[in-house]
Design a protein around this motif. Structure first.
Motif, PDB file in Angstrom:
ATOM      1  N   LEU A  84       4.228  -5.873  11.723  1.00 23.23           N
ATOM      2  CA  LEU A  84       4.649  -4.533  12.126  1.00 23.23           C
ATOM      3  C   LEU A  84       4.885  -3.619  10.926  1.00 23.23           C
ATOM      4  O   LEU A  84       4.657  -2.406  11.008  1.00 23.23           O
ATOM      5  CB  LEU A  84       5.925  -4.614  12.979  1.00 23.23           C
ATOM      6  CG  LEU A  84       6.389  -3.296  13.618  1.00 23.23           C
ATOM      7  CD1 LEU A  84       5.314  -2.739  14.551  1.00 23.23           C
ATOM      8  CD2 LEU A  84       7.693  -3.507  14.381  1.00 23.23           C
ATOM      9  N   GLN A  85       5.328  -4.192   9.811  1.00 25.41           N
ATOM     10  CA  GLN A  85       5.624  -3.370   8.636  1.00 25.41           C
ATOM     11  C   GLN A  85       4.395  -2.598   8.150  1.00 25.41           C
ATOM     12  O   GLN A  85       4.421  -1.363   8.082  1.00 25.41           O
ATOM     13  CB  GLN A  85       6.213  -4.247   7.528  1.00 25.41           C
ATOM     14  CG  GLN A  85       6.211  -3.638   6.134  1.00 25.41           C
ATOM     15  CD  GLN A  85       7.085  -2.406   6.014  1.00 25.41           C
ATOM     16  OE1 GLN A  85       7.817  -2.079   6.929  1.00 25.41           O
ATOM     17  NE2 GLN A  85       6.982  -1.715   4.896  1.00 25.41           N
ATOM     18  N   PRO A  86       3.286  -3.240   7.803  1.00 22.00           N
ATOM     19  CA  PRO A  86       2.125  -2.455   7.368  1.00 22.00           C
ATOM     20  C   PRO A  86       1.522  -1.611   8.483  1.00 22.00           C
ATOM     21  O   PRO A  86       0.977  -0.534   8.222  1.00 22.00           O
ATOM     22  CB  PRO A  86       1.138  -3.519   6.871  1.00 22.00           C
ATOM     23  CG  PRO A  86       1.567  -4.789   7.501  1.00 22.00           C
ATOM     24  CD  PRO A  86       3.048  -4.695   7.658  1.00 22.00           C
ATOM     25  N   LEU A  87       1.628  -2.068   9.723  1.00 22.48           N
ATOM     26  CA  LEU A  87       1.074  -1.288  10.832  1.00 22.48           C
ATOM     27  C   LEU A  87       1.759   0.068  10.962  1.00 22.48           C
ATOM     28  O   LEU A  87       1.105   1.093  11.185  1.00 22.48           O
ATOM     29  CB  LEU A  87       1.205  -2.068  12.141  1.00 22.48           C
ATOM     30  CG  LEU A  87       0.165  -3.165  12.380  1.00 22.48           C
ATOM     31  CD1 LEU A  87       0.557  -4.026  13.572  1.00 22.48           C
ATOM     32  CD2 LEU A  87      -1.222  -2.565  12.589  1.00 22.48           C
ATOM     33  N   THR A  88       3.084   0.091  10.812  1.00 25.32           N
ATOM     34  CA  THR A  88       3.795   1.365  10.946  1.00 25.32           C
ATOM     35  C   THR A  88       3.561   2.283   9.748  1.00 25.32           C
ATOM     36  O   THR A  88       3.781   3.488   9.841  1.00 25.32           O
ATOM     37  CB  THR A  88       5.308   1.134  11.128  1.00 25.32           C
ATOM     38  OG1 THR A  88       5.811   0.329  10.054  1.00 25.32           O
ATOM     39  CG2 THR A  88       5.599   0.443  12.448  1.00 25.32           C
ATOM     40  N   LEU A  89       3.095   1.727   8.639  1.00 16.60           N
ATOM     41  CA  LEU A  89       2.804   2.550   7.463  1.00 16.60           C
ATOM     42  C   LEU A  89       1.450   3.251   7.566  1.00 16.60           C
ATOM     43  O   LEU A  89       1.225   4.265   6.901  1.00 16.60           O
ATOM     44  CB  LEU A  89       2.839   1.691   6.196  1.00 16.60           C
ATOM     45  CG  LEU A  89       4.203   1.169   5.752  1.00 16.60           C
ATOM     46  CD1 LEU A  89       4.053   0.275   4.529  1.00 16.60           C
ATOM     47  CD2 LEU A  89       5.160   2.314   5.462  1.00 16.60           C
ATOM     48  N   ILE A  90       0.558   2.721   8.381  1.00 15.41           N
ATOM     49  CA  ILE A  90      -0.800   3.268   8.441  1.00 15.41           C
ATOM     50  C   ILE A  90      -1.122   3.931   9.775  1.00 15.41           C
ATOM     51  O   ILE A  90      -2.218   4.464   9.951  1.00 15.41           O
ATOM     52  CB  ILE A  90      -1.849   2.168   8.171  1.00 15.41           C
ATOM     53  CG1 ILE A  90      -1.777   1.069   9.237  1.00 15.41           C
ATOM     54  CG2 ILE A  90      -1.665   1.588   6.770  1.00 15.41           C
ATOM     55  CD1 ILE A  90      -2.894   0.032   9.138  1.00 15.41           C
ATOM     56  N   CYS A  91      -0.170   3.929  10.705  1.00 13.06           N
ATOM     57  CA  CYS A  91      -0.485   4.377  12.062  1.00 13.06           C
ATOM     58  C   CYS A  91      -0.764   5.879  12.159  1.00 13.06           C
ATOM     59  O   CYS A  91      -1.300   6.341  13.172  1.00 13.06           O
ATOM     60  CB  CYS A  91       0.620   3.972  13.033  1.00 13.06           C
ATOM     61  SG  CYS A  91       2.261   4.609  12.618  1.00 13.06           S
ATOM     62  N   ASP A  92      -0.429   6.654  11.140  1.00 18.84           N
ATOM     63  CA  ASP A  92      -0.709   8.092  11.160  1.00 18.84           C
ATOM     64  C   ASP A  92      -2.146   8.418  10.749  1.00 18.84           C
ATOM     65  O   ASP A  92      -2.550   9.583  10.812  1.00 18.84           O
ATOM     66  CB  ASP A  92       0.249   8.833  10.218  1.00 18.84           C
ATOM     67  CG  ASP A  92       1.647   8.954  10.799  1.00 18.84           C
ATOM     68  OD1 ASP A  92       1.753   9.133  12.025  1.00 18.84           O
ATOM     69  OD2 ASP A  92       2.621   8.856  10.035  1.00 18.84           O
ATOM     70  N   PHE A  93      -2.899   7.415  10.338  1.00 15.58           N
ATOM     71  CA  PHE A  93      -4.217   7.664   9.756  1.00 15.58           C
ATOM     72  C   PHE A  93      -5.326   7.109  10.657  1.00 15.58           C
ATOM     73  O   PHE A  93      -5.389   5.903  10.900  1.00 15.58           O
ATOM     74  CB  PHE A  93      -4.295   7.034   8.366  1.00 15.58           C
ATOM     75  CG  PHE A  93      -3.239   7.552   7.429  1.00 15.58           C
ATOM     76  CD1 PHE A  93      -3.457   8.699   6.693  1.00 15.58           C
ATOM     77  CD2 PHE A  93      -2.010   6.908   7.319  1.00 15.58           C
ATOM     78  CE1 PHE A  93      -2.478   9.197   5.846  1.00 15.58           C
ATOM     79  CE2 PHE A  93      -1.025   7.398   6.478  1.00 15.58           C
ATOM     80  CZ  PHE A  93      -1.260   8.549   5.740  1.00 15.58           C
TER      81      PHE A  93
END
Length: 210
Positions: free
Chosen positions: A36-45
């Motif tokens: 979930l950590q990396p997923l929430t960092l890239i979800c705006d792109f």
């Protein structure tokens, strides 16, 4: 070691330690123990790619940091927050904490911790409040390949894109987690506001070198 990585536009070419300088443990290739950590960092792109990887630690110099004051100072050093302590033993010891390491492993300072970390660096809360907040949030660890040797030990197991629906859901999850985390940290900081030391006190206590 199974880990996760998020990229805004996908990995192009060989994996290398090329993040920006002001990351928690310095320049490197950042991975997480929780997806979930990396997923929430890239979800705006919209062009983001999510990777599952394996990291072979055999033969690598691995440094592990716990959720304590040393971790906080290492993050402060790599974020450029310790310049006023330059020339002290504390500064030198903190700068050397990851010197020569291939891999760094330690708690994640994600968006739920950014606010708390900034409050610590700005002198609003103590080290005790910071560490107790970090422990309570249970964010998992980040694993950072600091050298090319470590990056060469990373093998991509799976790569996928994120659908628009998934990105929308992740954005909502990220915002909810951030609000929940900040509220929890605020309560903990109030409970422990008189315990420990403030950041400027820690820096001022550094013993001059020489």
């Amino acid at each position: 070691m199974l880990l996760y990585h998020g990229s805004r536009h996908g990995i192009d070419g060989p994996i290398a330690p090329l993040s920006r300088d002001r990351c928690d443990f310095g320049r490197g290739f950042y991975l997480g123990t929780e997806p979930l950590q990396p997923l929430t960092l890239i979800c705006d792109f919209p062009d983001a790619r999510f990777y599952t990887v394996e990291l072979d630690l055999d033969g690598l110099d691995v440094r592990e940091l716990s959720a304590d004051a040393t971790w906080a100072l290492v993050v402060a050093y790599h974020r450029g927050k310790m310049e006023q302590a330059r020339g002290t033993t504390l500064y030198a010891e903190t700068a050397a904490a990851l010197e020569g390491a291939d891999v760094a492993i330690g708690p994640i300072a994600n968006d739920r911790m950014f606010v708390v970390l900034d409050r610590f660096f700005n002198g609003d809360i103590t080290d005790v409040a910071l560490i107790k907040s970090l422990s309570a949030l249970q964010l998992g660890n980040q694993v950072v390949a600091l050298t090319q040797a470590a990056c060469d030990a990373v093998r991509i197991v799976d790569e996928r894109s994120l659908s628009e629906d998934e990105r929308t859901e992740l954005i909502a999850t990220s915002e909810a987690n951030r609000a929940e985390g900040v509220a929890l940290a605020e309560r903990i900081c109030r409970e422990h506001r008189r315990e420990g030391h403030f950041f400027d006190e820690i820096l001022e206590a550094g013993v001059p070198l020489g």
